[in-house]
Every structure is written in C-alpha cells, then in structure tokens.
Write a protein that holds these residues in place. Sequence first.
Motif, PDB file in Angstrom:
ATOM      1  N   THR A 212       0.832  -1.149   0.031  1.00 32.29           N
ATOM      2  CA  THR A 212      -0.003   0.003   0.085  1.00 32.29           C
ATOM      3  C   THR A 212       0.769   1.238   0.000  1.00 32.29           C
ATOM      4  OG1 THR A 212      -0.171   0.173   2.334  1.00 32.29           O
ATOM      5  CG2 THR A 212      -1.873  -1.041   1.277  1.00 32.29           C
ATOM      6  N   GLY A 213       2.144   1.096   0.357  1.00 30.40           N
ATOM      7  CA  GLY A 213       2.791   2.190   0.598  1.00 30.40           C
ATOM      8  C   GLY A 213       2.689   3.079   1.787  1.00 30.40           C
ATOM      9  N   HIS A 214       2.089   2.532   2.731  1.00 28.34           N
ATOM     10  CA  HIS A 214       1.661   3.154   4.081  1.00 28.34           C
ATOM     11  C   HIS A 214       1.573   2.059   5.046  1.00 28.34           C
ATOM     12  CE1 HIS A 214       0.577   6.837   1.960  1.00 28.34           C
ATOM     13  NE2 HIS A 214      -0.215   6.038   1.185  1.00 28.34           N
ATOM     14  N   LEU A 215       1.978   2.447   6.575  1.00 28.51           N
ATOM     15  CA  LEU A 215       1.717   1.859   7.502  1.00 28.51           C
ATOM     16  C   LEU A 215       0.204   1.681   7.705  1.00 28.51           C
ATOM     17  CD1 LEU A 215       4.951   3.063   9.681  1.00 28.51           C
ATOM     18  CD2 LEU A 215       4.547   0.757   8.727  1.00 28.51           C
ATOM     19  N   PRO A 216      -0.083   0.517   8.350  1.00 30.33           N
ATOM     20  CA  PRO A 216      -1.482   0.544   8.647  1.00 30.33           C
ATOM     21  C   PRO A 216      -1.939   1.586   9.778  1.00 30.33           C
ATOM     22  CG  PRO A 216      -0.174  -1.365   9.503  1.00 30.33           C
ATOM     23  CD  PRO A 216       0.604  -0.735   8.902  1.00 30.33           C
ATOM     24  N   HIS A 217      -1.005   1.673  10.777  1.00 32.97           N
ATOM     25  CA  HIS A 217      -1.529   2.463  11.936  1.00 32.97           C
ATOM     26  C   HIS A 217      -0.560   3.837  12.050  1.00 32.97           C
ATOM     27  CE1 HIS A 217      -3.992  -0.741  13.116  1.00 32.97           C
ATOM     28  NE2 HIS A 217      -3.112  -1.484  13.692  1.00 32.97           N
ATOM     29  N   ARG A 218      -1.391   4.996  11.666  1.00 35.64           N
ATOM     30  CA  ARG A 218      -0.699   6.083  11.822  1.00 35.64           C
ATOM     31  C   ARG A 218      -1.238   6.943  12.667  1.00 35.64           C
ATOM     32  NH1 ARG A 218      -0.778   7.325   5.362  1.00 35.64           N
ATOM     33  NH2 ARG A 218      -2.560   5.934   5.811  1.00 35.64           N
ATOM     34  N   ALA A 219      -0.561   8.031  13.514  1.00 34.49           N
ATOM     35  CA  ALA A 219      -0.942   8.852  14.375  1.00 34.49           C
ATOM     36  C   ALA A 219       0.150  10.080  14.611  1.00 34.49           C
ATOM     37  CB  ALA A 219      -1.249   8.154  15.949  1.00 34.49           C
ATOM     38  N   ASP A 220      -0.301  10.820  15.382  1.00 32.90           N
ATOM     39  CA  ASP A 220       0.857  12.207  15.700  1.00 32.90           C
ATOM     40  C   ASP A 220       1.939  11.753  16.680  1.00 32.90           C
ATOM     41  OD1 ASP A 220      -0.891  13.481  13.969  1.00 32.90           O
ATOM     42  OD2 ASP A 220      -2.334  14.554  15.568  1.00 32.90           O
ATOM     43  N   THR A 221       1.474  10.619  17.441  1.00 28.98           N
ATOM     44  CA  THR A 221       2.885  10.419  18.616  1.00 28.98           C
ATOM     45  C   THR A 221       3.120   8.946  18.487  1.00 28.98           C
ATOM     46  OG1 THR A 221       1.116   9.871  20.330  1.00 28.98           O
ATOM     47  CG2 THR A 221       2.011  12.277  19.799  1.00 28.98           C
TER      48      THR A 221
END
Length: 640
Positions: A212-221
């Motif tokens: 996908t080109g992205h990590l499954p879990h993304r957040a600010d911290t």
Amino acid sequence: MDATGTDPLVGQVLDGRYRIESRVARGGMATVYVARDIRLDRIIAIKVMHPGLATDDDFVARFIGEAKAAAALSHPNVVAVYDQRTDGEHVFLVMEYVAGHTLRDALTTLGRFGPRAALEIMQPVLAALGAAHRAGLVHRDVKPENVLITEDGQVKVADFGLARAETASKMTKTGMIIGTVGYLAPEQVTSGEADVRSDVYAAGVMLFELLTGHLPHRADTPLAVAFKHVNEKVPAPSELVPGIPLRVDELVTDATSHDPQRRPQDASQYLAEVADVFGGLPRDLDQRIEDGSRNATSVLETPATGGHTEVLDAGTLPADLRPERTRSDRAIGALTGRYVLVAIGVIAAVALGWAVWYQTSGQYEHVPSSIIGMKVTDARDRLESAGLTVRTGKPVYDDRVHKGGVARSDPAPGARVAKGEPVTLTPSRGITPTKVPDVTGKSLDEAKQTLKDKGFTVGRTSTTPSQTVAKDRVISTSPSAGERQSPDEPVDVVVSAGMSMPGLIGQNVDTAANQLRSMGLEVHIEKKKVDGKPANAVIEQNPPEGTGVSRGDEVTLVANKRDCVIDAGPIEIGCNDGETTENIPVPNVTGRTVNDAKSALEDSGFKVKVTGFGGDTVRIQSPNGGEAPRGSTVTIVRGP
C-alpha cells in the motif's frame, strides 16, 4: 558532522586492523562505517556503539549479543557478522559490507509494490528470519530499513542488534519496549515480551506497507500508534489498493492477528504460505493492478484539446447535433454520456496497457533473488516454470552457501531476462576450504566438538589397534591435521582400539609376564594344577588373545603348578615350580618397619606373608637373601 571526513573516527584504525574510511549511517544505538580490513585487504562494515552507551552494561551485553546471535547464523540472506572487538572506549562489530540500498529506499522511490513483487521480496526476508527462529533467535526489529538489497538484487536482513535468544527473553527490562513502534506486535506493547510470532507480526505489517505504501496505523505520536496496535486490527491491503487478491489480503491479516496463536507460528511457516500464494498469482497481476489504478482516475484525451485532459458530454456539442430532450432527459443524458465516455476511455486505456505489456513485460521475467542458497535442482525447477532456460556452470567455493546450493547466477538475481534466454546457475562446492584441526590423542567426543567448533562434521569413524595411542583415543583423521578442506565435506576419524593382547598360552609364565610388563600392563599371576601340562606354562589368560588393551590395564595369567610342599615350621617358603622360572634378588628387610618391608618386597616382584605377634619391626625373613623366583612368597616375622 558529515560522512566524508569530519567524523572523528574517520581515518582511525581500530584494534590495529580496521581502518575507518567513511560514515554510512547513524542510529540511536550505534554508527555504521565503511572500513577496510588491512590484514585481509577487504572492505567491511563497522558498527560502533555510541560512547555514551558503552558504559551501560545492559546495552553492551545486548550489543555483544548481536555479534553472537548473527555470527551463529550462516544464511545467504543474513548480513554476516565477522567479529566483535573493543578498542579503548569503542565497542564495535565487524560485518559484511553490502553495497546497494535498503528496502526503505526502494519503497520511497516506487511508492508501493505490486503483490507479486512484494511477495517475491518477502520470501528471502522470511527465509532469513526462519533461519534465526530455528536457532532460537528473535529479531525484534523487522522493518524495511533493516532489509538490504544488493547491487545484483540479493536480499539480506541486517541488524540483529535487538535479537535475543528466545529462551533469554526475560532479560528485557520491565516496561521496556524494544523495537520500532510502527511494527510492534500488541504483546510487545502490553508486556514488552517478544517471541518468533512477534517477528511474524512485524513481517505482516511490512508486507502491508509494501503493498500500500503506508503503515497500517498512523498517528501524531508513537504512543498513539502503539495504542492502535493494541486496539485496532490491521486492515486488508485491498481496502487501499483495489485489485489485490483475497489470498494476499489474508497473508497480511493472518500474520497481524492480535492473538499470536492465530498467526503463522514462525517465519518458516509464514514463508511456506507466502510462497504458496505467490505461486498461484497471475504473472501479469502487478501490471493489471497498476493499469487499473492509473486508469481509474484517468479520462480520455482528444486531439481537439491539444492533448489537455477534457471530459466530453452531450452538453458541449453544437446545438444542431443535440436532439431535443426534456430538462429531465437532458440531465439524465448528460450524466449517462459522461459515464459512457469515461468507460470507453478506461477500456481503451486498459486495452492499450495490455498491448504494451505484451510487447514488453509479457516477454520478460526477473531472476528471483531467493534462488541464492536454494538447491540447484529446486532453482532450476522454479526458473524453468517461469519460462526461462537454465544452464549449470562450474561449481565454486562460497563462504555463505553450502555445497549443492546456488552460489550465483548469470544474469544476477533481480535482473530482467527475456523468456527463452538462458540463466546460468553456479553451484557451490561448499564453504571455502580451511585447515583441519589436530585432534590426535583426544577422545572421540572431544574430537567431534573440536571439529564442530571449526565448522566441520565427522564422517566415518573406524577403529584399529595401536601400540602407541591409548584405547578410545584418536589416532588420525582424513584429511590429516593441517590439510585444507571445505567444512561441507566430512572428516573421517580413526580411533585406537588399544594394544592387541598377544596369545600367551603354552609360554613360560615369567617370560609371558615380562612381555606384558614391557607393554605397560599390570600383570597378575595365578597358579592352578592341570595334569598333562608343563609346569609354569601359561594355561589361561585374561583378556583373551586379540583383545584391545591400554597401558595400565590389568591382565591375569594362570600358570600350571606342580606339587611342591616345603614346610619349615612357622616359616612357609615359596616353591619354584619350574626349571626356567626367573630368579631375582631378595632384598634384606630385617630391622625395617613392616610396611616398609612389604613395599620393598612387593616392588621387587615378590608376594609377602606377615607372621608374628606384636611390634612393628621385621625380626626374621625367609628367604633372607640370595635369589628366589619372581612372584614367590617371602615370609617376614614381626616382633618388638
């Protein structure tokens, strides 16, 4: 500070052997340099622990643990660790230098990979992790930054700095999470514990990222990301990239299950599942998904706009070409026409993509990187099933690939090759020859361990009598000590069966006893009357003829005795049973203590009988001088 010369270590020689040439990367735990081993004249990589951590015993132990963990792994997809040294305040590892780039670099450049390409990369990664898991090691930090791709397309897993023997995982400090937060398994977040299934989880996350080109879990911290690992499931990749098959989705969702029991139980099991799915994917799947993704947001280009993108609908046509419609009809017609034209554009683009693919990609195949280290027969089957012609080159020695595996290929792994063109596989003759250690004189178990420590295995074991080497000790090896041989070839060992017990039946007992004593054996002589046999002749021996014996072993000879009684009152004198019995001097022990007298007489070859009452001094002995037969009895009388 840059990598070209301002780093204070650049230009220094560590441990009198490793000259630092340039800095490659700096991480939270160590800095990696390119260096030259001036003793072997080869380029290597040096990983130097940050000085501030070198005083922390826990970090040093973990750092040295990397060397022991990685050095124990011999696998073509694992970056080799050659040495671990300390030079003053510098604690460092000496590693294989891998020229190329990281999987992170490739992912950044390409954005994402198609399913076939992603699974092809995952296979050597999982093969490397599988080797670690079989050795009881957990990597703990599986991510694209730790996957290296060489210039010839080979995939290698690096940085076992957080690896730890699985049985020693309790060493992790309470509350301390080891790993990179984007790839942490839920159990690592909640308890800090990790096992081989945690590596499987991270591998599943990495596969999601490749697809996908992205990590499954993304957040600010980082804390928020860790919270998501515990509370949210990893979604199916097809939710972000339509067209990814269900079986590929399941490879991700199964590996990233919150319940470790539902994941593949180690990397080898996960590798088998990935290889099975990869084998069933259409060869053109990646191109089809790429075309579909590109065309889903494309529209048909028309010459009238000079190549600019323009959407045509009925409302843009001249009035005389538009039929009369009601307002409702016109609205529906405009909407329908727009979708029809877009659909026609998509179909045309897909057809064009198929044509381009057939003329280019459909005629080519890539040499898979996972064939390095694979058995030649298996690699041949895989390449031929891809439509490639396979040839076999002359075998060569290779430090990383065992005998019978693929050491290299031409074209190199990852290279593009036209279907029908040959791929030459070069088999490994085995690990580069090294000197066979000297194990002569060792027990068989000690010899096996010494050979194992040097990378060798024991082949045939045989025994043979020896007059000079003790029983059950190694006489020789084949090849001999000091000769060079590949550790992939077994070393045969010859073990001593000891000296061979001679046949002594019928010989004079004293002559036989002297022969055995010259062999270093302890001789015990017994007498037994057997009619019809010569006096003093050996009538029995134990052990029997041909038995293996060693110096210091006790043997028993039974000699035939004749009737002989000499009674001298309280003094019993030994009897000479044969004319040929060897006479030896009888030492005078009168006046000596009983114990001293017994020792002197027994050391001279006599038996001793003690009589008398009280006292500890020898007052009388019989015979009291001259000579007597060896083994005869000397009587001593004790007194005050």
